[in-house]
Design a protein around this motif. Structure first.
Motif, PDB file in Angstrom:
ATOM      1  N   VAL A 199      45.895  52.836  29.617  1.00 56.78           N
ATOM      2  CA  VAL A 199      46.885  52.469  30.633  1.00 56.78           C
ATOM      3  C   VAL A 199      47.254  50.992  30.515  1.00 56.78           C
ATOM      4  O   VAL A 199      48.416  50.605  30.658  1.00 56.78           O
ATOM      5  N   ILE A 200      46.254  50.154  30.264  1.00 51.35           N
ATOM      6  CA  ILE A 200      46.462  48.721  30.075  1.00 51.35           C
ATOM      7  C   ILE A 200      46.247  48.381  28.607  1.00 51.35           C
ATOM      8  O   ILE A 200      45.279  48.841  27.994  1.00 51.35           O
ATOM      9  N   THR A 201      47.157  47.590  28.055  1.00 50.40           N
ATOM     10  CA  THR A 201      47.005  47.151  26.663  1.00 50.40           C
ATOM     11  C   THR A 201      46.564  45.695  26.662  1.00 50.40           C
ATOM     12  O   THR A 201      47.366  44.785  26.903  1.00 50.40           O
ATOM     13  N   ILE A 208      41.247  41.704  42.551  1.00 50.70           N
ATOM     14  CA  ILE A 208      41.653  41.932  43.941  1.00 50.70           C
ATOM     15  C   ILE A 208      41.303  43.361  44.362  1.00 50.70           C
ATOM     16  O   ILE A 208      40.778  43.600  45.458  1.00 50.70           O
ATOM     17  N   ILE A 209      41.579  44.309  43.480  1.00 56.60           N
ATOM     18  CA  ILE A 209      41.241  45.715  43.766  1.00 56.60           C
ATOM     19  C   ILE A 209      39.728  45.861  43.947  1.00 56.60           C
ATOM     20  O   ILE A 209      39.264  46.565  44.846  1.00 56.60           O
ATOM     21  N   GLY A 210      38.960  45.177  43.103  1.00 57.16           N
ATOM     22  CA  GLY A 210      37.505  45.235  43.223  1.00 57.16           C
ATOM     23  C   GLY A 210      37.029  44.710  44.554  1.00 57.16           C
ATOM     24  O   GLY A 210      36.109  45.264  45.171  1.00 57.16           O
ATOM     25  N   ASN A 211      37.668  43.646  45.030  1.00 56.19           N
ATOM     26  CA  ASN A 211      37.302  43.078  46.328  1.00 56.19           C
ATOM     27  C   ASN A 211      37.674  44.025  47.473  1.00 56.19           C
ATOM     28  O   ASN A 211      36.918  44.198  48.430  1.00 56.19           O
ATOM     29  N   VAL A 212      38.853  44.646  47.380  1.00 52.16           N
ATOM     30  CA  VAL A 212      39.289  45.590  48.411  1.00 52.16           C
ATOM     31  C   VAL A 212      38.356  46.805  48.449  1.00 52.16           C
ATOM     32  O   VAL A 212      37.974  47.280  49.524  1.00 52.16           O
ATOM     33  N   LEU A 213      37.991  47.306  47.271  1.00 52.68           N
ATOM     34  CA  LEU A 213      37.085  48.452  47.211  1.00 52.68           C
ATOM     35  C   LEU A 213      35.732  48.112  47.823  1.00 52.68           C
ATOM     36  O   LEU A 213      35.129  48.927  48.523  1.00 52.68           O
ATOM     37  N   ILE A 263      32.484  42.788  38.553  1.00 54.04           N
ATOM     38  CA  ILE A 263      31.923  43.897  37.787  1.00 54.04           C
ATOM     39  C   ILE A 263      32.807  45.129  37.943  1.00 54.04           C
ATOM     40  O   ILE A 263      33.116  45.827  36.966  1.00 54.04           O
ATOM     41  N   THR A 264      33.242  45.396  39.175  1.00 56.41           N
ATOM     42  CA  THR A 264      34.158  46.517  39.403  1.00 56.41           C
ATOM     43  C   THR A 264      35.439  46.319  38.607  1.00 56.41           C
ATOM     44  O   THR A 264      35.947  47.253  37.967  1.00 56.41           O
ATOM     45  N   ALA A 265      35.974  45.095  38.633  1.00 52.00           N
ATOM     46  CA  ALA A 265      37.203  44.786  37.894  1.00 52.00           C
ATOM     47  C   ALA A 265      37.014  44.998  36.397  1.00 52.00           C
ATOM     48  O   ALA A 265      37.873  45.577  35.719  1.00 52.00           O
ATOM     49  N   GLY A 266      35.889  44.533  35.875  1.00 57.01           N
ATOM     50  CA  GLY A 266      35.626  44.692  34.451  1.00 57.01           C
ATOM     51  C   GLY A 266      35.496  46.154  34.045  1.00 57.01           C
ATOM     52  O   GLY A 266      36.027  46.581  33.007  1.00 57.01           O
ATOM     53  N   LEU A 267      34.795  46.941  34.859  1.00 56.22           N
ATOM     54  CA  LEU A 267      34.638  48.368  34.556  1.00 56.22           C
ATOM     55  C   LEU A 267      35.982  49.088  34.615  1.00 56.22           C
ATOM     56  O   LEU A 267      36.272  49.953  33.779  1.00 56.22           O
ATOM     57  N   LEU A 268      36.819  48.732  35.595  1.00 57.87           N
ATOM     58  CA  LEU A 268      38.163  49.312  35.667  1.00 57.87           C
ATOM     59  C   LEU A 268      38.994  48.890  34.461  1.00 57.87           C
ATOM     60  O   LEU A 268      39.753  49.698  33.896  1.00 57.87           O
ATOM     61  N   GLY A 269      38.853  47.632  34.061  1.00 60.74           N
ATOM     62  CA  GLY A 269      39.573  47.140  32.890  1.00 60.74           C
ATOM     63  C   GLY A 269      39.153  47.861  31.618  1.00 60.74           C
ATOM     64  O   GLY A 269      39.985  48.157  30.754  1.00 60.74           O
ATOM     65  N   LEU A 270      37.865  48.145  31.504  1.00 63.04           N
ATOM     66  CA  LEU A 270      37.369  48.885  30.343  1.00 63.04           C
ATOM     67  C   LEU A 270      37.892  50.324  30.356  1.00 63.04           C
ATOM     68  O   LEU A 270      38.329  50.852  29.328  1.00 63.04           O
ATOM     69  N   LEU A 271      37.865  50.951  31.534  1.00 60.18           N
ATOM     70  CA  LEU A 271      38.316  52.338  31.670  1.00 60.18           C
ATOM     71  C   LEU A 271      39.816  52.468  31.409  1.00 60.18           C
ATOM     72  O   LEU A 271      40.264  53.398  30.731  1.00 60.18           O
ATOM     73  N   LEU A 272      40.597  51.533  31.942  1.00 61.24           N
ATOM     74  CA  LEU A 272      42.051  51.610  31.819  1.00 61.24           C
ATOM     75  C   LEU A 272      42.567  51.027  30.510  1.00 61.24           C
ATOM     76  O   LEU A 272      43.728  51.233  30.151  1.00 61.24           O
ATOM     77  N   GLY A 273      41.726  50.304  29.791  1.00 62.18           N
ATOM     78  CA  GLY A 273      42.140  49.663  28.542  1.00 62.18           C
ATOM     79  C   GLY A 273      42.347  50.629  27.409  1.00 62.18           C
ATOM     80  O   GLY A 273      42.059  51.833  27.504  1.00 62.18           O
ATOM     81  N   GLY A 302      47.081  38.351  34.365  1.00 59.98           N
ATOM     82  CA  GLY A 302      47.691  39.084  35.466  1.00 59.98           C
ATOM     83  C   GLY A 302      46.987  40.403  35.745  1.00 59.98           C
ATOM     84  O   GLY A 302      46.682  40.728  36.903  1.00 59.98           O
ATOM     85  N   TRP A 303      46.700  41.151  34.692  1.00 55.30           N
ATOM     86  CA  TRP A 303      46.017  42.435  34.867  1.00 55.30           C
ATOM     87  C   TRP A 303      44.604  42.243  35.417  1.00 55.30           C
ATOM     88  O   TRP A 303      44.178  42.947  36.329  1.00 55.30           O
ATOM     89  N   ILE A 304      43.877  41.299  34.853  1.00 58.21           N
ATOM     90  CA  ILE A 304      42.491  41.123  35.311  1.00 58.21           C
ATOM     91  C   ILE A 304      42.474  40.580  36.738  1.00 58.21           C
ATOM     92  O   ILE A 304      41.553  40.877  37.521  1.00 58.21           O
ATOM     93  N   SER A 305      43.503  39.813  37.114  1.00 60.99           N
ATOM     94  CA  SER A 305      43.570  39.273  38.475  1.00 60.99           C
ATOM     95  C   SER A 305      43.768  40.392  39.493  1.00 60.99           C
ATOM     96  O   SER A 305      43.103  40.426  40.536  1.00 60.99           O
ATOM     97  N   ILE A 306      44.689  41.314  39.205  1.00 60.15           N
ATOM     98  CA  ILE A 306      44.909  42.406  40.150  1.00 60.15           C
ATOM     99  C   ILE A 306      43.691  43.310  40.218  1.00 60.15           C
ATOM    100  O   ILE A 306      43.349  43.853  41.275  1.00 60.15           O
TER     101      ILE A 306
END
Length: 470
Positions: A80-82, A43-48, A64-74, A36-40
């Motif tokens: 922020v994300i567990t 979507i955010i990466g596509n919108v950006l 790639i954008t999604a993965g970098l955000l996931g790494l930053l928020l993890g 669920g988290w990686i899916s959103i």
């Protein structure tokens, strides 16, 4: 002898598991949370990408954008994300899905046409040269100077010419034998390679266009390629064709079921082999590819060679690839990279230099006056992926009239065994202690291909007066 960086990485992961406690035992809802988290984030990466000009200019893929955000928020950074402690394992399964899909959808048979032989020579020499050279540099330069392990050098081609798929395949296979940071290094290399490909490619394309080197020239990318969104509904391509009536089974369910079942059989076969020979370890993705080929043969013997639609299989594979990239980057352990940062900087610089020199020398050598389109395409996949090469190619050849992709498509028939073979053999060579031998074999094959091109007079007789200049 265990490497100290292995101990640091394992200790951090164990601490994370202990901190999460028993309440974080893996359940189906844990899987739902991760997906669920990686899916959103996808979507955010596509919108950006659709909204931000800087991402459009970089052609940065949403995964790639999604993965970098996931790494930053993890939990490794902001918390922020567990993510669950199994998030890094998903790439092992997803790359197995990709390879199983490849077995069902890839074109088999045929031969390399005369018109594509130079593309084959260019591609094979570059691919094997990058693998061979950097494996040897890892052994003879990085190991004595930086104290890295013998396998470290292959992390450059794993991420650059290999891309995220190879990073997942080789990384997961090496992790199985205790090299805990392999996936983190591989995905870091693939991420850096993608950025190098895009930034360097855009610069070189613009220089080539301004200097009149693009024979098909245009310069501006189509809007849908730039923004990632196809506005005109009439231009939206189909992602596949139905081979079954939905009253019996939904076509997508059939295709996905075939692929997942193929991976399951591969997993069972691997377990049986491991039970019989405990010291034998075959990567799951490699076995999935073999089982997929067997499944394809069985369909042909049953008189149903077209039971599965290639485009639909590719769509399933593409979706798995996007999730694999996002999960792979999000699961990078920064602590695993800390002890390697000096060596990583050096190897990324050397890798970039190799790709630049190869494009500027081998491009004009193999392709003569029409080298820019082919060289730019080669640059894209030498540093990132074929898809990146196509995106860069469209900057100088928007309607794909140069014939570059046609040549590559034919040449790939002869090149595929090298690409698939190295992905499978690399981790096996590390396990068997044959890393040095693999490096020399790959390097000598590259040299042999270049020599053969000159001896057989494949290279154009007439070349530009200053072929190495854009």
């Amino acid at each position: 002898m265990s490497h100290p960086w292995f101990i640091v990485t394992d200790k951090l992961r164990e601490d994370n598991r202990q901190q999460k406690g028993a309440a974080m035992d893996f359940t189906p809802y844990t899987l739902l949370t991760d997906i669920g988290w990686i899916s959103i984030l996808l979507i955010i990466g596509n919108v950006l990408r659709n909204r931000l000009v800087v991402l459009q200019k970089l052609l940065l893929p949403a995964p790639i954008t999604a993965g970098l955000l996931g790494l930053l928020l993890g939990q490794e950074v902001l918390g922020v994300i567990t993510w669950s402690d199994q998030v890094g394992t998903y790439t092992t399964l997803l790359i197995a899905v990709v390879f199983a899909s490849m077995a069902y959808s890839m074109e088999l048979g045929g031969s390399v046409a005369t018109g594509a032989r130079n593309m084959w020579g260019y591609s094979t020499a570059m691919f094997m040269g990058q693998w061979g050279l950097f494996i040897l540099l890892g052994i003879y330069l990085f190991a004595p100077v930086f104290g890295t392990e013998p396998w470290f050098g292959m992390m450059l081609p794993v991420g650059f010419v290999g891309g995220f798929g190879t990073a997942a395949a080789v990384g997961s296979a090496l992790e199985e034998i205790g090299i805990a940071e392999a996936s983190s290094l591989g995905f870091t290399s693939a991420t850096v390679g993608t950025l190098v490909a895009i930034v360097g490619g855009v610069i070189m394309a613009n220089i080539g266009i301004k200097r009149g080197k693009a024979s098909q020239l245009a310069g501006d990318l189509p809007e849908d390629l730039r923004t990632g969104y196809i506005v005109n509904e009439a231009e939206r391509p189909s992602i596949g064709r139905a081979t079954t009536n939905p009253s019996s089974i939904e076509p997508l369910a059939l295709h996905a079921g075939f692929i997942v079942f193929t991976v399951l059989i591969a997993y069972i076969v691997n377990g049986a082999i491991k039970g019989q020979w405990p010291n034998v370890s075959i990567p799951l993705f490699a076995m999935s590819f073999v089982i997929g080929l067997i499944g394809r043969l069985l369909l042909k013997l049953a008189g149903r060679p077209n039971y599965l639609d290639g485009d639909t299989i590719n769509s399933v594979s593409g979706a798995a690839t996007d999730y694999m990239i996002a999960f792979g980057i999000a699961s990078i352990v920064p602590a695993a990279l800390a002890g390697y940062w000096q060596a990583l900087v050096v190897i990324f610089v050397l890798g970039t230099v190799f790709c630049v020199v190869w494009m500027l020398w081998a491009g004009p050598t193999f392709f003569g006056e029409n080298w820019l389109e082919r060289g730019l395409f080669g640059w894209g996949w030498a540093t990132a992926a074929v898809a990146t090469g196509i995106a860069l190619l469209k900057m100088v050849d928007p309607k794909l009239k140069s014939g570059t992709l046609n040549e590559y498509g034919v040449a790939y028939v002869g090149f595929a065994p090298f690409e698939i073979g190295m992905t499978i053999l690399a981790p096996i060579a590390v396990i068997a202690g044959f890393t040095t031998g693999l490096g020399w074999v790959a390097f000598l094959i590259a040299v042999g291909v270049v020599v053969m091109a000159f001896v057989l007079k494949w290279v154009p007789v007439r070349r530009e007066s200053s072929p190495s200049r854009l």
